[in-house]
Design an enzyme around this catalytic site. Sequence first.
Site, short mmCIF file in Angstrom:
data_model
loop_
_atom_site.label_atom_id
_atom_site.label_comp_id
_atom_site.label_asym_id
_atom_site.label_seq_id
_atom_site.Cartn_x
_atom_site.Cartn_y
_atom_site.Cartn_z
CG ASN A 37 26.52 38.20 -25.69
OD1 ASN A 37 26.12 38.06 -24.55
ND2 ASN A 37 26.16 37.42 -26.68
CG ASP A 39 23.97 36.24 -23.61
OD1 ASP A 39 23.06 37.09 -23.66
OD2 ASP A 39 24.27 35.49 -24.56
CG HIS A 40 28.53 34.86 -19.95
ND1 HIS A 40 27.73 33.74 -19.88
CD2 HIS A 40 29.24 34.74 -21.10
CE1 HIS A 40 27.96 32.96 -20.94
NE2 HIS A 40 28.87 33.56 -21.69
NE ARG A 48 24.79 31.38 -4.34
CZ ARG A 48 25.26 31.94 -3.23
NH1 ARG A 48 24.59 32.89 -2.64
NH2 ARG A 48 26.39 31.55 -2.73
CG HIS A 73 21.60 33.46 -27.34
ND1 HIS A 73 22.53 32.52 -27.71
CD2 HIS A 73 20.42 33.00 -27.80
CE1 HIS A 73 21.95 31.54 -28.37
NE2 HIS A 73 20.65 31.80 -28.43
NE ARG A 75 21.53 28.65 -25.05
CZ ARG A 75 22.53 28.39 -25.90
NH1 ARG A 75 23.50 29.27 -26.07
NH2 ARG A 75 22.57 27.26 -26.56
NE ARG A 79 22.24 27.37 -21.67
CZ ARG A 79 23.07 26.73 -22.50
NH1 ARG A 79 24.34 27.07 -22.58
NH2 ARG A 79 22.64 25.74 -23.25
CG HIS A 80 22.39 33.35 -20.57
ND1 HIS A 80 21.63 33.75 -21.64
CD2 HIS A 80 23.42 32.65 -21.10
CE1 HIS A 80 22.16 33.32 -22.75
NE2 HIS A 80 23.26 32.62 -22.47
CD GLU A 100 23.98 36.28 -30.01
OE1 GLU A 100 23.96 35.23 -29.34
OE2 GLU A 100 25.00 36.93 -30.17
CB THR A 130 29.02 29.15 -26.07
OG1 THR A 130 28.76 30.36 -26.78
CG2 THR A 130 30.27 28.50 -26.64
CB THR A 131 26.45 29.95 -30.55
OG1 THR A 131 25.61 30.72 -29.71
CG2 THR A 131 25.78 29.71 -31.88
CD GLU A 181 27.56 37.81 -34.69
OE1 GLU A 181 26.40 38.21 -34.42
OE2 GLU A 181 28.33 37.34 -33.84
CG HIS A 222 31.29 32.38 -31.04
ND1 HIS A 222 32.06 31.36 -30.59
CD2 HIS A 222 30.11 32.28 -30.39
CE1 HIS A 222 31.36 30.65 -29.71
NE2 HIS A 222 30.18 31.19 -29.57
N GLY A 223 34.15 34.08 -29.63
CA GLY A 223 35.47 33.67 -29.17
C GLY A 223 36.53 34.77 -29.23
N GLY A 244 31.43 38.93 -26.01
CA GLY A 244 30.78 38.71 -24.73
C GLY A 244 31.69 38.21 -23.65
CG HIS A 245 33.52 34.03 -21.79
ND1 HIS A 245 34.88 33.92 -21.58
CD2 HIS A 245 32.93 33.38 -20.75
CE1 HIS A 245 35.09 33.23 -20.48
NE2 HIS A 245 33.93 32.88 -19.97
#
Length: 276
Positions: A37, A39-40, A48, A73, A75, A79-80, A100, A130-131, A181, A222-223, A244-245
């Site tokens: 993932n 996203d980040h 920025r 994702h 959203r 936001r990203h 997503e 996050t979700t 999932e 997730h996580g 992801g993260h």
Amino acid sequence: MRCESPSDTQYSALSTQHSVLSTLFVIYSYAMRLAVNIDHIATIREARKADEPDPVAAAVLCELAGAQGITVHLRSDRRHMQDRDVEVLRRVVSTNLNVEMAASAEMVRIAQTIKPHRVTLVPERRDEVTTEGGLDVVLHAGNIEKVVKQLLDSQIDVSIFVDPDLEQIRMCHKIGSPKIEINTGKYADAWNGGGNWQTELEKVALAARAAKKVGLIVFAGHGLTYRNIDAIATVPEIEELNIGHSIIARAALVGLDHAVREMSELMRRPRRLPGK
Ligand code: PXP
């Protein structure tokens, strides 16, 4: 000309070769896939409102490092990831692009235009970081069933992000979703000291087994991190993990290529766990 029949040694070599090949086939066919993932990467760019780093470049690097899927994702607050990112990723990603999104009319329209390989329906709350949990498919069965059908009719594969809860899983099957999932968030929280991780792992494993039994294809995520990945990587029904993260955080320090390879390696060869 006399045809020599194979000797016992040759038979035994052939049989060993066959069993090695079968074992490799079994390992290959059950190998859990890693979908990253990204996203980040877009979160850093949006911090920025700049034009770098580019999630498309990140997707290519993840695939070159062995990722078997790319997840983003989209959203509703953008936001990203932005719509254009998803459009370009659809043309560039050569493995599997999983988007997503909320089960809303706006998102269905976007999916029908961009046609990602897969859509994963997720719940969304505007001010969440996050979700926060799985989609309540039991509560929203009518709308989710309609959205699943619209996506499948548009030749887009569908998965639903759900908690490891048997009632939710049965409903996913009932409304015609081919894939789910399983949310590993509680397992991850427990690993960080918020409970008993073995109990949460057992819930994920039970849910995965039940889902597979009714014919659902099972993913999870997730996580998940480099520290808690091992136990989840041993659940045989899970075909793919979405991470992801943790990968993007590590990539900021050691590079994306290294971060993806390291996670893939842990999934292939889970370490022994305390109490296992
Ligand atoms: N799966 C779903 C449905 C998600 O919403 C997310 C977060 O975007 C992930 C997996 C990945 O979670 P994490 O970033 O904690 O690895």
